[in-house]
Design a protein around this motif. Structure first.
Motif, PDB file in Angstrom:
ATOM      1  N   PHE A  97     -66.285  49.724 -15.286  1.00  0.00           N
ATOM      2  CA  PHE A  97     -67.131  49.993 -14.127  1.00  0.00           C
ATOM      3  C   PHE A  97     -67.004  48.871 -13.097  1.00  0.00           C
ATOM      4  O   PHE A  97     -67.000  49.112 -11.892  1.00  0.00           O
ATOM      5  N   ALA A  98     -66.908  47.617 -13.562  1.00  0.00           N
ATOM      6  CA  ALA A  98     -66.746  46.484 -12.645  1.00  0.00           C
ATOM      7  C   ALA A  98     -65.439  46.611 -11.869  1.00  0.00           C
ATOM      8  O   ALA A  98     -65.401  46.377 -10.654  1.00  0.00           O
ATOM      9  N   GLU A  99     -64.359  46.989 -12.556  1.00  0.00           N
ATOM     10  CA  GLU A  99     -63.075  47.161 -11.876  1.00  0.00           C
ATOM     11  C   GLU A  99     -63.152  48.287 -10.841  1.00  0.00           C
ATOM     12  O   GLU A  99     -62.617  48.165  -9.736  1.00  0.00           O
ATOM     13  N   ARG A 100     -63.804  49.351 -11.208  1.00  0.00           N
ATOM     14  CA  ARG A 100     -63.956  50.480 -10.278  1.00  0.00           C
ATOM     15  C   ARG A 100     -64.731  50.047  -9.041  1.00  0.00           C
ATOM     16  O   ARG A 100     -64.329  50.337  -7.903  1.00  0.00           O
ATOM     17  N   ALA A 101     -65.846  49.344  -9.252  1.00  0.00           N
ATOM     18  CA  ALA A 101     -66.636  48.855  -8.116  1.00  0.00           C
ATOM     19  C   ALA A 101     -65.821  47.857  -7.292  1.00  0.00           C
ATOM     20  O   ALA A 101     -65.889  47.860  -6.062  1.00  0.00           O
ATOM     21  N   GLY A 102     -65.036  47.017  -7.969  1.00  0.00           N
ATOM     22  CA  GLY A 102     -64.188  46.054  -7.267  1.00  0.00           C
ATOM     23  C   GLY A 102     -63.144  46.737  -6.396  1.00  0.00           C
ATOM     24  O   GLY A 102     -62.886  46.304  -5.264  1.00  0.00           O
ATOM     25  N   ARG A 103     -62.533  47.800  -6.912  1.00  0.00           N
ATOM     26  CA  ARG A 103     -61.549  48.557  -6.115  1.00  0.00           C
ATOM     27  C   ARG A 103     -62.208  49.174  -4.884  1.00  0.00           C
ATOM     28  O   ARG A 103     -61.645  49.151  -3.783  1.00  0.00           O
ATOM     29  N   GLU A 104     -63.404  49.714  -5.087  1.00  0.00           N
ATOM     30  CA  GLU A 104     -64.113  50.316  -3.959  1.00  0.00           C
ATOM     31  C   GLU A 104     -64.508  49.259  -2.925  1.00  0.00           C
ATOM     32  O   GLU A 104     -64.407  49.487  -1.728  1.00  0.00           O
ATOM     33  N   LEU A 105     -64.946  48.100  -3.403  1.00  0.00           N
ATOM     34  CA  LEU A 105     -65.277  47.006  -2.481  1.00  0.00           C
ATOM     35  C   LEU A 105     -64.058  46.596  -1.682  1.00  0.00           C
ATOM     36  O   LEU A 105     -64.141  46.381  -0.465  1.00  0.00           O
ATOM     37  N   ALA A 106     -62.934  46.462  -2.358  1.00  0.00           N
ATOM     38  CA  ALA A 106     -61.697  46.085  -1.671  1.00  0.00           C
ATOM     39  C   ALA A 106     -61.333  47.143  -0.625  1.00  0.00           C
ATOM     40  O   ALA A 106     -60.840  46.811   0.459  1.00  0.00           O
ATOM     41  N   ALA A 107     -61.590  48.393  -0.920  1.00  0.00           N
ATOM     42  CA  ALA A 107     -61.291  49.471   0.022  1.00  0.00           C
ATOM     43  C   ALA A 107     -62.169  49.395   1.270  1.00  0.00           C
ATOM     44  O   ALA A 107     -61.804  49.927   2.315  1.00  0.00           O
ATOM     45  N   THR A 108     -63.322  48.714   1.163  1.00  0.00           N
ATOM     46  CA  THR A 108     -64.176  48.535   2.347  1.00  0.00           C
ATOM     47  C   THR A 108     -63.718  47.338   3.169  1.00  0.00           C
ATOM     48  O   THR A 108     -64.263  47.075   4.235  1.00  0.00           O
TER      49      THR A 108
END
Length: 189
Positions: A97-108
């Protein structure tokens, strides 16, 4: 099919009436309900699930809401939800879940600092063995010369028993503790 599943869930969550159940229902409605109600239902899910005993579900709701906000091109708002989810999942050790949130943050467009679970330093195998011996008290026999400790350890233990070093064993600069007695000052590190 999603509408039927949402309806069956609604019957059960209404009967339960708990904040957790109502939060899960709000999340299901946000994901599979009318798009014009998605934001309102995401906010309700985050609110209800964040104050219950299931805080993991609250952060999961924040992750999903952040993803939705990012896809709606509301990056600033998305970052708030995604950052909270990322930090919480990282602290919990929920790596996926942390990696998923990190990918989404990077996409922002936000720079994501990789956080390690349990940021403490790892012990070498020798240090781990010494610490275990120190805790159990079994390493003292080697330091007193009855085991296979090296000469430096035996000399340090001898000086320690004679009072040299104000009751603390002599540890040579750059040397790693080789006995439980020497490791004791380091056991709580």
């Amino acid at each position: 099919m999603a509408a039927e599943a949402r309806q069956r869930l609604a019957e059960r969550t209404a009967a339960a009436g708990t904040p957790s159940a109502l939060g899960v229902q709000a999340l299901a409605d946000a994901l599979a309900g009318p798009p014009e109600q998605a934001e309102e239902r995401y906010r309700e899910a985050v609110e209800r699930l964040s104050v219950t005993e299931t805080t993991t579900q609250g952060y999961r709701a924040r992750l999903l809401f952040g993803e939705w906000l990012r896809r709606a091109n509301r990056r600033t708002e998305a970052r708030v939800e995604l950052r909270a989810a990322y930090e919480a999942f990282s602290a919990m050790g929920a790596e996926m879940f942390a990696e998923r949130a990190g990918r989404e943050l990077a996409a922002t467009g936000e720079t994501v600092r990789r956080r390690l679970v349990g940021t403490r330093e790892e012990l070498t195998s020798q240090e781990a063995t010494i610490a275990q011996l120190a805790v159990s008290g079994r390493g003292l026999t080697r330091a007193r010369g009855t085991g296979t400790g090296d000469a430096r350890s035996r000399r340090a233990a001898s000086r320690s028993r004679q009072g040299t070093g104000a009751g603390r064993p002599v540890v040579h600069p750059g040397a790693t503790p080789t006995s439980a007695r020497q490791a004791a000052p380091y056991a709580d590190v």
